[in-house]
Design an enzyme around this catalytic site. Sequence first.
Site, PDB file in Angstrom:
ATOM      1  N   SER A 277       0.856  -1.193   0.000  1.00  0.00           N
ATOM      2  CA  SER A 277       0.000   0.000   0.000  1.00  0.00           C
ATOM      3  C   SER A 277       0.887   1.236   0.000  1.00  0.00           C
ATOM      4  CB  SER A 277      -0.888   0.008   1.240  1.00  0.00           C
ATOM      5  OG  SER A 277      -1.390   1.321   1.410  1.00  0.00           O
TER       6      SER A 277
ATOM      7  N   HIS B 123      -1.123  -1.322  -4.309  1.00  0.00           N
ATOM      8  CA  HIS B 123      -2.406  -1.006  -3.664  1.00  0.00           C
ATOM      9  C   HIS B 123      -2.488   0.502  -3.431  1.00  0.00           C
ATOM     10  CE1 HIS B 123      -5.910  -2.102  -1.154  1.00  0.00           C
ATOM     11  NE2 HIS B 123      -5.516  -1.149  -0.326  1.00  0.00           N
TER      12      HIS B 123
ATOM     13  N   ASP C  39      -4.783   3.533  -1.950  1.00  0.00           N
ATOM     14  CA  ASP C  39      -5.889   3.847  -1.043  1.00  0.00           C
ATOM     15  C   ASP C  39      -6.433   5.238  -1.328  1.00  0.00           C
ATOM     16  OD1 ASP C  39      -6.098   1.525   0.756  1.00  0.00           O
ATOM     17  OD2 ASP C  39      -4.023   2.021   1.253  1.00  0.00           O
TER      18      ASP C  39
ATOM     19  N   MET D  75      -9.185   8.013  -0.378  1.00  0.00           N
ATOM     20  CA  MET D  75     -10.066   8.401   0.732  1.00  0.00           C
ATOM     21  C   MET D  75     -10.588   9.814   0.500  1.00  0.00           C
ATOM     22  SD  MET D  75      -7.883   6.965   3.944  1.00  0.00           S
ATOM     23  CE  MET D  75      -6.865   5.491   3.808  1.00  0.00           C
TER      24      MET D  75
ATOM     25  N   HIS E  53      -8.325   0.869  -4.041  1.00  0.00           N
ATOM     26  CA  HIS E  53      -9.288   0.647  -2.950  1.00  0.00           C
ATOM     27  C   HIS E  53      -9.995   1.969  -2.669  1.00  0.00           C
ATOM     28  CE1 HIS E  53      -9.570  -0.388   1.679  1.00  0.00           C
ATOM     29  NE2 HIS E  53     -10.769  -0.248   1.123  1.00  0.00           N
TER      30      HIS E  53
ATOM     31  N   MET F  79     -12.282   4.278  -0.776  1.00  0.00           N
ATOM     32  CA  MET F  79     -12.968   4.528   0.504  1.00  0.00           C
ATOM     33  C   MET F  79     -13.649   5.872   0.345  1.00  0.00           C
ATOM     34  SD  MET F  79      -9.894   3.079   2.890  1.00  0.00           S
ATOM     35  CE  MET F  79      -8.764   3.090   1.515  1.00  0.00           C
TER      36      MET F  79
ATOM     37  N   MET G 240     -11.250  -6.241   5.417  1.00  0.00           N
ATOM     38  CA  MET G 240     -10.539  -5.196   6.171  1.00  0.00           C
ATOM     39  C   MET G 240     -10.265  -5.710   7.586  1.00  0.00           C
ATOM     40  SD  MET G 240     -10.000  -2.674   4.169  1.00  0.00           S
ATOM     41  CE  MET G 240      -9.228  -1.653   5.437  1.00  0.00           C
TER      42      MET G 240
ATOM     43  N   ASP H 165      -6.429  -6.707   4.247  1.00  0.00           N
ATOM     44  CA  ASP H 165      -5.815  -5.368   4.303  1.00  0.00           C
ATOM     45  C   ASP H 165      -5.951  -4.786   5.702  1.00  0.00           C
ATOM     46  OD1 ASP H 165      -4.992  -2.743   3.814  1.00  0.00           O
ATOM     47  OD2 ASP H 165      -6.667  -2.237   2.505  1.00  0.00           O
TER      48      ASP H 165
ATOM     49  N   SER I  80       2.691  -0.264   6.156  1.00  0.00           N
ATOM     50  CA  SER I  80       3.798   0.060   7.065  1.00  0.00           C
ATOM     51  C   SER I  80       4.796  -1.094   7.165  1.00  0.00           C
ATOM     52  CB  SER I  80       3.254   0.450   8.442  1.00  0.00           C
ATOM     53  OG  SER I  80       2.275  -0.457   8.861  1.00  0.00           O
TER      54      SER I  80
END
Length: 220
Positions: free
Chosen positions: A9, A34, A36, A38, A67, A69, A138, A176, A197
């Site tokens: 990610s 990946h 993310d 948002m 992904h 969100m 998730m 994830d 991370s």
Amino acid sequence: MSSKLVAPSILSADFANLEREIKAVAQAGADWIHVDVMDGHFVPNITIGIPVVKSLKKVSPLPLDVHLMIDDPEKYAEQFIKAGADYLTIHVESTKDPAAVLKSIRSFGAKAGITLRPRTSVDKVLSLLPLCDLVLVMTVEPGFGGQSFMHDQVAKIATLRREISNKNLNCLIEVDGGINAETAQICHEADVFVAGSYVFGQDYSKAISALKEAKLPSSK
Ligand code: DX5
Ligand code: ZN
């Protein structure tokens, strides 16, 4: 079972050097990137959007696993796919008609994914699986990288695995949130590990190899 796929990610990557980071994880054996997305509404955080996906597509040797969100993903699905999303995953809670959005994702030429918040019952996605190429479990509350893995979500993976095999569906299971070498073993029934991370916090090759080797713990 074959080796797992690993999707680092980029939320935990160096945002000032995304091209370099993507090429480095590709070199280190990653399978997908990946991404993310948002919107500050569906989740409290704001990250990146369509123009960044478009730029990443130009430099990424790996498929982009996007992904979303965001609220009302139907408004943006086509734009994300045109920008270069290979997989586009939506939250079942984010739209009134997830089935219609999943169908439209496929009709725009991308692979369709469904995901759910930790508090959402896995039953809410079972009937959607025939419309999906990917189902994402998730294991943290969506919104931020670096959170702790939620063990109480693992049972969802077994339920999904059973449903996919009973109905002979062609749908990958991705997990994830809080994924590292240990929690990946707990999620050994998944096909794809997202890790932010854990991968970007150490030697990328070592981290990715450790995730790829995750299998049934010997105690079982
Ligand atoms: C959380 C995101 C994750 C996040 C994972 O909302 O969906 O992809 O980047 O980060 P780690 O691996 O650090 O938990
Ligand atoms: Zn994610």
